[in-house]
Scaffold this motif. Structure first.
Motif, PDB file in Angstrom:
ATOM      1  N   ASP A  50       0.952  32.722 -22.366  1.00 54.94           N
ATOM      2  CA  ASP A  50       1.730  32.063 -21.313  1.00 54.94           C
ATOM      3  C   ASP A  50       3.057  32.769 -21.041  1.00 54.94           C
ATOM      4  O   ASP A  50       3.892  32.289 -20.304  1.00 54.94           O
ATOM      5  CB  ASP A  50       1.936  30.577 -21.632  1.00 54.94           C
ATOM      6  N   GLU A  51       3.198  33.942 -21.621  1.00 53.76           N
ATOM      7  CA  GLU A  51       4.361  34.785 -21.384  1.00 53.76           C
ATOM      8  C   GLU A  51       4.636  34.960 -19.874  1.00 53.76           C
ATOM      9  O   GLU A  51       5.766  34.871 -19.412  1.00 53.76           O
ATOM     10  CB  GLU A  51       4.080  36.134 -22.069  1.00 53.76           C
ATOM     11  N   ILE A  52       3.573  35.155 -19.132  1.00 49.37           N
ATOM     12  CA  ILE A  52       3.699  35.389 -17.685  1.00 49.37           C
ATOM     13  C   ILE A  52       4.369  34.191 -17.002  1.00 49.37           C
ATOM     14  O   ILE A  52       5.174  34.330 -16.093  1.00 49.37           O
ATOM     15  CB  ILE A  52       2.311  35.697 -17.056  1.00 49.37           C
ATOM     16  N   LEU A  53       4.049  32.992 -17.469  1.00 53.07           N
ATOM     17  CA  LEU A  53       4.641  31.786 -16.894  1.00 53.07           C
ATOM     18  C   LEU A  53       6.130  31.731 -17.202  1.00 53.07           C
ATOM     19  O   LEU A  53       6.952  31.413 -16.349  1.00 53.07           O
ATOM     20  CB  LEU A  53       3.947  30.535 -17.443  1.00 53.07           C
ATOM     21  N   ARG A  54       6.455  32.070 -18.425  1.00 50.93           N
ATOM     22  CA  ARG A  54       7.875  32.030 -18.819  1.00 50.93           C
ATOM     23  C   ARG A  54       8.686  33.074 -18.061  1.00 50.93           C
ATOM     24  O   ARG A  54       9.771  32.802 -17.567  1.00 50.93           O
ATOM     25  CB  ARG A  54       8.015  32.225 -20.329  1.00 50.93           C
ATOM     26  N   ARG A  55       8.095  34.249 -17.966  1.00 55.70           N
ATOM     27  CA  ARG A  55       8.794  35.336 -17.265  1.00 55.70           C
ATOM     28  C   ARG A  55       9.056  34.940 -15.808  1.00 55.70           C
ATOM     29  O   ARG A  55      10.152  35.101 -15.282  1.00 55.70           O
ATOM     30  CB  ARG A  55       7.936  36.607 -17.323  1.00 55.70           C
ATOM     31  N   ALA A  56       8.034  34.377 -15.178  1.00 52.50           N
ATOM     32  CA  ALA A  56       8.173  34.010 -13.769  1.00 52.50           C
ATOM     33  C   ALA A  56       9.138  32.839 -13.605  1.00 52.50           C
ATOM     34  O   ALA A  56       9.816  32.727 -12.592  1.00 52.50           O
ATOM     35  CB  ALA A  56       6.812  33.653 -13.192  1.00 52.50           C
ATOM     36  N   GLU A  57       9.212  31.996 -14.591  1.00 51.16           N
ATOM     37  CA  GLU A  57      10.130  30.861 -14.490  1.00 51.16           C
ATOM     38  C   GLU A  57      11.578  31.340 -14.600  1.00 51.16           C
ATOM     39  O   GLU A  57      12.458  30.892 -13.867  1.00 51.16           O
ATOM     40  CB  GLU A  57       9.825  29.843 -15.590  1.00 51.16           C
ATOM     41  N   GLU A  58      11.780  32.288 -15.489  1.00 49.29           N
ATOM     42  CA  GLU A  58      13.138  32.816 -15.668  1.00 49.29           C
ATOM     43  C   GLU A  58      13.589  33.635 -14.463  1.00 49.29           C
ATOM     44  O   GLU A  58      14.742  33.598 -14.072  1.00 49.29           O
ATOM     45  CB  GLU A  58      13.177  33.739 -16.888  1.00 49.29           C
ATOM     46  N   ASP A  59      12.675  34.390 -13.909  1.00 51.79           N
ATOM     47  CA  ASP A  59      13.047  35.302 -12.834  1.00 51.79           C
ATOM     48  C   ASP A  59      11.959  35.329 -11.757  1.00 51.79           C
ATOM     49  O   ASP A  59      11.211  36.296 -11.634  1.00 51.79           O
ATOM     50  CB  ASP A  59      13.251  36.711 -13.424  1.00 51.79           C
ATOM     51  N   PRO A  60      11.870  34.236 -10.978  1.00 57.32           N
ATOM     52  CA  PRO A  60      10.777  34.164  -9.999  1.00 57.32           C
ATOM     53  C   PRO A  60      10.801  35.319  -9.002  1.00 57.32           C
ATOM     54  O   PRO A  60       9.754  35.879  -8.667  1.00 57.32           O
ATOM     55  CB  PRO A  60      10.996  32.820  -9.295  1.00 57.32           C
ATOM     56  N   GLU A  61      11.972  35.687  -8.548  1.00 68.26           N
ATOM     57  CA  GLU A  61      12.015  36.762  -7.549  1.00 68.26           C
ATOM     58  C   GLU A  61      11.564  38.085  -8.155  1.00 68.26           C
ATOM     59  O   GLU A  61      10.863  38.869  -7.508  1.00 68.26           O
ATOM     60  CB  GLU A  61      13.410  36.869  -6.944  1.00 68.26           C
ATOM     61  N   GLY A  62      11.931  38.292  -9.400  1.00 64.17           N
ATOM     62  CA  GLY A  62      11.488  39.507 -10.100  1.00 64.17           C
ATOM     63  C   GLY A  62       9.975  39.508 -10.238  1.00 64.17           C
ATOM     64  O   GLY A  62       9.310  40.532 -10.027  1.00 64.17           O
ATOM     65  N   PHE A  63       9.432  38.342 -10.585  1.00 60.31           N
ATOM     66  CA  PHE A  63       7.980  38.230 -10.729  1.00 60.31           C
ATOM     67  C   PHE A  63       7.281  38.541  -9.415  1.00 60.31           C
ATOM     68  O   PHE A  63       6.351  39.345  -9.345  1.00 60.31           O
ATOM     69  CB  PHE A  63       7.604  36.821 -11.198  1.00 60.31           C
TER      70      PHE A  63
END
Ligand code: WTA
Length: 661
Positions: A34-47
């Motif tokens: 679920d790393e991808i979910l956390r990453r996108a939550e922290e930095d949605p625009e980056g994702f």
């Protein structure tokens, strides 16, 4: 807007039944953490920027998101692209001979279309359309059956930067006319006819009827599919095959701004008039491609993916055309219906093409449950890896049936919640990550921010129910409604936003509950939109069609729960003067609605009644009619001007059976 009853919110879902990703599936899955979910939550625009970077851009964007003028979002600002270069051109060099579509015609006729062939065909039609004067910004209406030339038509428009407006082939002439006129389409692409369930639908005849009153249309391109005789209007109509026969297989793609319009798609809302949902190029394609890859655990080199929707709906736009082609995968394109020539047609196709991902509507699953397990049991379905649903809530029983009988207990079921307006899936499991609960769409996808709020817009604690909202912009969101910014704001952004404090919240029109673990459980629409077999139909649209009939004085329409179609259309009609509500009139009214809107909008039942239940201020109490239709204990009738009418209607409704077709 209807209130959410406690009863609905507390609907008995068994939240304790869980299905973690099977070990064998996880072992081969691309995303398992679920790393991808956390990453996108922290930095949605980056994702989202990273995801957009997977597409073919002619010029990269300067800014990921411009939200300075909410609710009008701009994504990948300054970026230039043509979506067909992501969907076609970039695959040619290394994957030109790869199959883009296995076409399976209704009568068993087949065609295999490689990316190179698809590219050539899109270019030929693109050039053909150019020769008819179509240029960037012109709208092109498309009214066809499910044949390979349908995705070709969408892509040819995209190639020229001409927004397409696809009208589902099951819609009536009137519906087609209204949609053409709302966007002033310049060209219509249609077929002589389409095949459906063993018969021919005379699309050209409907088109001709519509075209009697569409001043903007200059040319009509007619694909020969069924081969029956159709009249051609000199100077206006031309055959598809003649138009493209001498055209080059190269067609320079128009350079589009990321925010230029890719297409319009009309969808039913709470008023009688369908609205043109506007999608743009860069963000939309990013949303489709990302979700298609992640939710289906896509392995483009090996998979044969099949979405059973019609391209006339958004599911077909995003998950038969744009998402799968951007990802360079092989898809099945099916013209027919599940029951023709027999009830195992779907399973025959899965076996024949060794389909790895299947994406269908809960209605289809429930219908198949009724037919029995013998049909899937006749076929080898072991190629399937991920099976999905879309369009309406799936009841746990249907989920379990699908999981067991189709997925062999080894395929994750991805129940995907989204809308025409969201452009791409919003809430869905990630099959290698999410522990599933039958009946729950589980969690927002990476880069998506959802919430469940109460009447005043406050977030409801876990365990509670309320209204589903999206709290941050996302790339594939609708940009506006065609020609009606005000209605766009009013429909989606007024109810729970607080512009004075800079809070902009998108209201989807659905009720939802979140359980203690944060799983989302969709509860259906909370507005006047019905969901019949996964199709959105507005109660008002059907009411207007009914009162349009000379015998009808007044009509009220509600969506009544139906074990197969999710909801069924229940109509209550009061007649004018001396008209009698007999079987003949009932059949005539159903046909009238089919003529006005399309067969999908025909009421399943019509109750003739001398009066409709109304409040003292004259408002029809649809809630009571819903209770009557679903044979529930009647709610409070004390506010009615004519309370005794309800009992009378309830008596009349008892004897009424739904039409069988
Ligand atoms: C409903 C179809 C529950 C919902 C893609 C939404 C769902 C409407 C689901 C949009 C789901 C769609 N679970 N309900 N998985 N998917 N819906 O615009 O009410 O045709 O608002 O888009 O379908 O329908 P539309």
């Amino acid at each position: 807007m209807a209130e959410l009853s406690e009863q609905t919110i507390e609907a008995l879902f068994d939240e304790s039944r869980t299905f973690p990703p099977p070990e064998e599936f996880r072992a081969g899955a691309t995303v398992t953490s679920d790393e991808i979910l956390r990453r996108a939550e922290e930095d949605p625009e980056g994702f989202w920027a990273e995801e957009a970077g997977r597409l073919a851009w002619r010029r990269k964007w300067d800014q990921v998101l411009d939200w300075s003028n909410p609710p009008f979002a701009k994504w990948f600002v300054g970026g230039k692209l043509n979506v067909t270069e992501s969907c076609l051109d970039r695959h040619l060099e290394s994957n030109g001979d790869k199959v883009a579509y296995y076409f399976e015609g209704e009568e068993g006729d087949t065609r295999t279309i490689t990316y190179r062939e698809l590219h050539a065909e899109v270019c030929r039609l693109g050039n053909g359309l150019r020769s008819l004067g179509v240029k960037k910004g012109d709208r092109v209406a498309i009214y066809m059956g499910m044949v390979p030339e349908l995705p070709v038509a969408l892509l040819a428009c995209a190639r020229l930067g001409a927004p397409h407006s696809v009208v589902f082939g099951g819609f009536s002439a009137d519906s087609l006319r209204d949609r053409i006129n709302d966007c002033d389409a310049k060209v219509l692409i249609t077929c002589d006819g389409s095949r459906r369930n063993g018969s021919v639908v005379n699309l050209k005849a409907f088109a001709d009827q519509a075209l009697a009153d569409t001043p903007s249309i200059e040319s009509v391109v007619v694909l020969r599919r069924t081969g029956h005789d159709v009249p051609m209007v000199e100077g206006r109509d031309r055959w598809y095959h003649e138009l493209v026969s001498d055209q080059s297989t190269e067609c320079p793609a128009e350079e589009m701004d990321s925010e230029d319009i890719l297409y319009l798609l009309y969808s039913s809302g709470t008023t009688g008039k369908p609205k043109g949902v506007v999608h743009t190029c860069g963000g939309y394609l990013t949303g489709c491609a990302t979700t298609h890859r992640l939710v289906f655990d896509l392995k483009p080199e090996a998979d044969v993916y099949w979405c059973g929707a019609d391209i006339g709906w958004v599911t077909g736009h995003s998950y038969i055309v744009y998402g799968p082609l951007a990802n360079g995968c092989t898809s099945v394109l099916f013209e027919g219906v599940p029951q023709y020539p027999d009830k195992d047609r779907f399973w025959d196709i899965v076996e024949k093409y060794k389909v790895t991902q299947l994406y269908i509507a809960p209605t289809t699953i429930r219908t198949m449950m009724k037919w029995g397990t013998e049909y899937p049991a006749k076929h080898d379905l072991s190629s399937l890896r991920v099976i999905g649903t879309v369009g309406e809530p799936i009841n746990p029983e249907a989920w379990i049936w699908y999981h067991h009988n189709i997925g062999g207990d080894r395929c994750p079921v991805v129940d995907t919640w989204w809308q025409t307006e969201t452009g791409a899936m919003m809430i869905s499991p990630l099959p290698g990550v999410t522990t599933l609960k039958p009946g729950s769409a589980t969690f927002p996808l990476p880069g998506v921010f959802a919430d469940v709020v109460d009447e005043s817009g406050n977030s409801v604690p876990l365990g509670g129910g309320g209204y589903l909202v999206l709290t941050r912009p996302w790339p594939s969101m609708l940009r506006t409604l065609w020609g009606d910014d005000e209605r766009f704001i009013e429909t989606y952004w007024t109810r729970f936003s607080d512009p004075s404090s800079g809070k902009w919240v998108y209201f989807a029109g659905d009720g939802a509950k979140r359980d203690k673990e944060g799983y989302y459980w969709l509860l259906g629409r909370v507005d006047d939109v019905m969901n019949v077999s996964g199709h959105r139909i507005s109660t008002l649209e059907v009411e207007s069609a009914l009162v349009d009939h000379p015998a009808v004085a007044e009509a009220a329409v509600v969506g009544r729960a139906d074990p197969t179609t999710g909801q069924a259309i229940a109509a209550f009609v009061t007649l004018r003067g001396t008209a009698t509500g007999d079987d003949a009139l009932l059949a005539e009214l159903r046909q009238h609605v089919a003529d006005k809107i399309g067969k999908i909008a025909r009421p399943a039942s019509i109750v003739f009644t001398p009066e409709l239940p109304k409040t003292r201020s004259g408002k029809i109490m649809r809630r009571l009619l819903k209770d009557v239709s679903e044979q529930r204990q009647l709610g409070d009738v004390t506010t009615l001007a004519n309370a005794d009418v309800v009992q009378d209607i309830a008596e009349r409704a008892k004897g009424v059976r739904a039409a069988e077709d």
